[in-house]
Design an enzyme around this catalytic site. Sequence first.
Site, PDB file in Angstrom:
ATOM      1  N   HIS A 122       0.821  -1.211   0.000  1.00 40.13           N
ATOM      2  CA  HIS A 122       0.000   0.000   0.000  1.00 40.13           C
ATOM      3  C   HIS A 122       0.863   1.272   0.000  1.00 40.13           C
ATOM      4  O   HIS A 122       0.527   2.252  -0.662  1.00 40.13           O
ATOM      5  CB  HIS A 122      -0.967  -0.020   1.182  1.00 40.13           C
ATOM      6  CG  HIS A 122      -1.985   1.054   1.086  1.00 40.13           C
ATOM      7  ND1 HIS A 122      -2.769   1.221  -0.039  1.00 40.13           N
ATOM      8  CD2 HIS A 122      -2.337   2.037   1.934  1.00 40.13           C
ATOM      9  CE1 HIS A 122      -3.556   2.264   0.136  1.00 40.13           C
ATOM     10  NE2 HIS A 122      -3.316   2.776   1.319  1.00 40.13           N
ATOM     11  N   ASP A 158      -7.549   8.585  -7.140  1.00 44.23           N
ATOM     12  CA  ASP A 158      -7.220   9.671  -6.209  1.00 44.23           C
ATOM     13  C   ASP A 158      -5.800  10.149  -6.501  1.00 44.23           C
ATOM     14  O   ASP A 158      -5.050   9.503  -7.241  1.00 44.23           O
ATOM     15  CB  ASP A 158      -7.395   9.246  -4.736  1.00 44.23           C
ATOM     16  CG  ASP A 158      -6.522   8.070  -4.369  1.00 44.23           C
ATOM     17  OD1 ASP A 158      -5.333   8.059  -4.755  1.00 44.23           O
ATOM     18  OD2 ASP A 158      -7.008   7.152  -3.685  1.00 44.23           O
ATOM     19  N   LYS A 181     -10.638  12.557  -4.531  1.00 42.63           N
ATOM     20  CA  LYS A 181     -11.501  11.618  -3.790  1.00 42.63           C
ATOM     21  C   LYS A 181     -11.603  12.050  -2.338  1.00 42.63           C
ATOM     22  O   LYS A 181     -10.593  12.322  -1.704  1.00 42.63           O
ATOM     23  CB  LYS A 181     -10.894  10.215  -3.894  1.00 42.63           C
ATOM     24  CG  LYS A 181     -11.638   9.138  -3.127  1.00 42.63           C
ATOM     25  CD  LYS A 181     -11.118   7.755  -3.484  1.00 42.63           C
ATOM     26  CE  LYS A 181     -10.555   7.028  -2.310  1.00 42.63           C
ATOM     27  NZ  LYS A 181     -10.077   5.687  -2.595  1.00 42.63           N
ATOM     28  N   ARG A 183     -13.151  10.633   1.254  1.00 45.28           N
ATOM     29  CA  ARG A 183     -13.799   9.498   1.903  1.00 45.28           C
ATOM     30  C   ARG A 183     -14.773  10.018   2.954  1.00 45.28           C
ATOM     31  O   ARG A 183     -14.391  10.736   3.868  1.00 45.28           O
ATOM     32  CB  ARG A 183     -12.746   8.564   2.515  1.00 45.28           C
ATOM     33  CG  ARG A 183     -13.332   7.263   3.007  1.00 45.28           C
ATOM     34  CD  ARG A 183     -12.279   6.182   3.213  1.00 45.28           C
ATOM     35  NE  ARG A 183     -11.866   5.494   1.992  1.00 45.28           N
ATOM     36  CZ  ARG A 183     -12.591   4.571   1.381  1.00 45.28           C
ATOM     37  NH1 ARG A 183     -13.770   4.229   1.839  1.00 45.28           N
ATOM     38  NH2 ARG A 183     -12.139   3.995   0.286  1.00 45.28           N
ATOM     39  N   ASP A 207      -6.072   1.438 -10.022  1.00 41.53           N
ATOM     40  CA  ASP A 207      -5.821   1.623  -8.587  1.00 41.53           C
ATOM     41  C   ASP A 207      -4.974   0.456  -8.080  1.00 41.53           C
ATOM     42  O   ASP A 207      -4.813  -0.547  -8.781  1.00 41.53           O
ATOM     43  CB  ASP A 207      -7.168   1.661  -7.840  1.00 41.53           C
ATOM     44  CG  ASP A 207      -7.090   2.450  -6.532  1.00 41.53           C
ATOM     45  OD1 ASP A 207      -5.977   2.814  -6.110  1.00 41.53           O
ATOM     46  OD2 ASP A 207      -8.155   2.692  -5.930  1.00 41.53           O
ATOM     47  N   GLY A 213     -15.252  -1.809  -3.707  1.00 39.63           N
ATOM     48  CA  GLY A 213     -15.621  -1.346  -5.053  1.00 39.63           C
ATOM     49  C   GLY A 213     -16.201   0.063  -5.057  1.00 39.63           C
ATOM     50  O   GLY A 213     -16.445   0.632  -6.124  1.00 39.63           O
ATOM     51  N   GLY A 214     -16.405   0.640  -3.869  1.00 40.54           N
ATOM     52  CA  GLY A 214     -17.016   1.972  -3.761  1.00 40.54           C
ATOM     53  C   GLY A 214     -16.283   3.031  -4.576  1.00 40.54           C
ATOM     54  O   GLY A 214     -16.909   3.837  -5.274  1.00 40.54           O
TER      55      GLY A 214
HETATM   56  C1  R5P Z   1      -7.006   3.424  -0.974  1.00 42.82           C
HETATM   57  O1  R5P Z   1      -6.133   4.132  -0.492  1.00 42.82           O
HETATM   58  C2  R5P Z   1      -6.725   2.377  -1.978  1.00 42.82           C
HETATM   59  O2  R5P Z   1      -5.768   2.786  -2.901  1.00 42.82           O
HETATM   60  C3  R5P Z   1      -8.004   2.022  -2.732  1.00 42.82           C
HETATM   61  O3  R5P Z   1      -8.449   3.166  -3.440  1.00 42.82           O
HETATM   62  C4  R5P Z   1      -9.063   1.538  -1.789  1.00 42.82           C
HETATM   63  O4  R5P Z   1      -8.593   0.497  -0.989  1.00 42.82           O
HETATM   64  C5  R5P Z   1     -10.287   1.060  -2.566  1.00 42.82           C
HETATM   65  O5  R5P Z   1     -11.272   0.682  -1.648  1.00 42.82           O
HETATM   66  P1  R5P Z   1     -12.772   0.460  -2.074  1.00 42.82           P
HETATM   67  O6  R5P Z   1     -12.795  -0.519  -3.212  1.00 42.82           O
HETATM   68  O7  R5P Z   1     -13.414  -0.087  -0.833  1.00 42.82           O
HETATM   69  O8  R5P Z   1     -13.344   1.787  -2.443  1.00 42.82           O
END
Ligand code: R5P
Length: 279
Positions: A122, A158, A181, A183, A207, A213-214
Amino acid sequence: MKKIIAGSSSLMLAKNLANKLGIDIANVSIKRFPDGECYVKLNDEVEHAIVVQNTYPDENIIELFLLQDALRRVANRIDVVIPYYGYGRQDKIFEKGEAISAEKMAKLIEQDADSIILVNPHKEHIKNFFNIDAKICDAIPAIAEYFVGKIDTVIAPDKGAIYMAKKAADIMKCDYNYFEKKRISSNEVKMEIKDIDAKDKKILILDDIISTGGTMIKAIEVLKQQGANEIYVACVHGLFIGNADERILKSGCKEIVTTDTIESAYSKVSVAKEIAKLL
Ligand code: R5P
């Protein structure tokens, strides 16, 4: 004898890696007791082990530790490949009183390892939590190769992911951009468009992780409103929590592509070649 040790989470990647390296996968028994506890046994002679296993979900972590322990007793070298480094998100103290899970995992894994390879953790600095030789494998070039000639613009969902979009765009020889983006909660995000002319374009949203998937669904909605022609979605690690894949496809995405760090029907790109280069 150098052999691949395939953890239960990573059979496809272990096979791809064994093919790339021209070595065998060791015969290992991995079982669960009725109460869920893990049991492992090496059935082969192994001198140099390349273990491939995710630290996600939790049961795979214990399996990794047991494989490492069994190997430590017989092998003279253990290289650990962690395709998806679970617990990587908490890479620093955000609020007083928290644990740094990414660091704790590193301390436990390095006890029985001579080297480590992480695929797109990450945050890059996670490799510095290891006091052994630690390398990062970047899956973005392999993903970009898959899309060469198919895409007009690559968009990061993002600002933090823009380096991935840029790298992919350089390989695909196309434009790149990013979304702002915000959150709102753990499963709700607000996406604002940032200088993107998506009209009639073929767009790839790229990404590192797809979890609920949000993020992707929101980005697809915004791009559809802008009149995008075709929308593709790709990530390195496809977790797809709660049928996220089906919801992404329903929201108007033409194709989902992930790597084989986490096996799924969308694992159309292998990171084996890149990992093999680092071993
Ligand atoms: C966040 O910092 C990661 O790079 C992804 O954008 C995130 O984990 C995606 O999560 P989700 O699919 O729940 O929106």
